[in-house]
Design an enzyme around this catalytic site. Structure first.
Site, mmCIF file in Angstrom:
data_model
loop_
_atom_site.group_PDB
_atom_site.id
_atom_site.type_symbol
_atom_site.label_atom_id
_atom_site.label_comp_id
_atom_site.label_asym_id
_atom_site.label_seq_id
_atom_site.Cartn_x
_atom_site.Cartn_y
_atom_site.Cartn_z
ATOM 1 C CG ASP A 50 3.691 1.697 -0.081
ATOM 2 O OD1 ASP A 50 3.196 1.197 0.942
ATOM 3 O OD2 ASP A 50 4.874 2.090 -0.144
ATOM 4 C CG HIS A 62 4.427 0.446 -5.230
ATOM 5 N ND1 HIS A 62 5.648 -0.122 -4.962
ATOM 6 C CD2 HIS A 62 4.437 1.680 -4.640
ATOM 7 C CE1 HIS A 62 6.381 0.718 -4.247
ATOM 8 N NE2 HIS A 62 5.672 1.820 -4.032
#
Length: 316
Positions: A128, A282
């Protein structure tokens, strides 16, 4: 100069972010290709022409035209329309222990996916991107060296701030999926913003799509990842109607965003990985996911796993 397995693998596996990397199915195997192909969805429109016959009626005389039907012609049968009742999905967030999704989305309700529909030893690496640029380039360097394609959930605001990073992802064969434009919670459960209305949710997705599609050369549909993982029945209906048939969650959260060390991330991910697992990481500087990535790939590969994008898993 020492040539590593990762350097050899990098030269073998390249494919467009909008094409199919691997396809999971009955008896399907993992494939690699040296060509980069961009594939976007084409919609075919079928036009049906209806001829209407009008019978003229006066106040005193009815004009009737009698047509003789050939013996070989079978008159059509008229079937009364059937009304299918609407099924309401409970307004709850799907738990992380939900069973794997095995069927494609139906109707306009987006299908929640926690795990890929396969028993093969494949996993999907997802990242992400919604805060800072962080370790994005280091992540991409590692994936290129390892010869692995990943799926990146990107917000429109992040893409507008870092367009070159998004272009690089697409150019190196990674998949890009919609992660909203502003990373506001669509339900308001995990953030200070109130519950978003249908028009706000769809406008947010459309703004992200407009930004991302220009950078990657095709649509992000039908995959999206909800901010914070917040979703409910109304969200699934709204995003499904907007063209996002798959709501992508995760099987294993690396925990890097919680401040885990690289060693802890490696241990957590490799011990929890299973066939069809969706691994969530992430790119931001607050997480040590980048530092753990190469070891995770090497260890899983040593355990017999290969890697697939979400689009590849669903034959997109």
């Amino acid at each position: 100069m020492r040539i590593t397995t990762r350097m050899l693998a990098a030269g073998v596996l390249l494919l467009s972010a909008c094409g199919t990397t691997h396809e999971i199915g009955s008896g399907a195997s993992t494939a690699t290709t040296a060509a980069v192909t961009t594939t976007c969805t084409t919609t075919t429109t079928t036009t049906t022409t209806t001829t209407t016959t009008t019978t003229a009626i006066t106040s005193t005389t009815v004009s009737i035209v009698t047509t003789t039907v050939p013996a070989t012609t079978v008159a059509p049968t008229t079937v009364a329309p059937t009304t299918v009742p609407h099924t309401t999905v409970p307004h709850t967030t799907v738990p992380q222990t939900a069973p794997p999704t095995t069927a494609p989305p139906t109707g306009q309700v987006s299908k929640v996916v926690w795990q890929l529909p396969t028993s093969q030893r494949v996993v999907a690496i997802t990242f992400d991107a919604g805060s800072d640029l962080g370790f994005t380039n280091a992540v991409l360097d590692t994936l290129r060296a390892e010869g692995v394609h990943a799926t990146f959930g990107i917000t429109g605001a992040w893409a507008a701030a870092h367009p070159e990073a998004v272009r690089r992802m697409a150019a190196e064969g990674h998949q890009v999926m919609n992660h909203s434009y502003s990373h506001r919670s669509f339900t308001g459960a995990s953030a200070a913003n109130p519950l978003l209305a249908t028009v706000e949710r769809q406008a947010d997705l459309a703004a992200a799509e407009a930004t991302l599609s220009v950078l990657i050369g095709c649509s992000t549909m039908p995959f999206w990842r909800p901010p914070y993982g917040d979703t409910n029945a109304s969200v699934l209906t709204d995003v499904g109607a907007a063209g996002y048939g798959y709501t992508i969650m995760w099987t294993v959260d690396s925990g890097g965003w919680k401040g885990l060390s690289a060693d802890q991330i490696v241990e957590r991910v490799t011990t929890k990985a299973a066939p069809g697992a969706i691994l969530a990481f992430h790119v931001g500087s607050a997480s040590q996911d980048s530092a753990a990535l190469a070891r995770i790939i090497d260890q899983l590969r040593g355990d017999g796993y290969s890697f697939v994008t979400l689009a590849g898993a669903y034959g997109r």
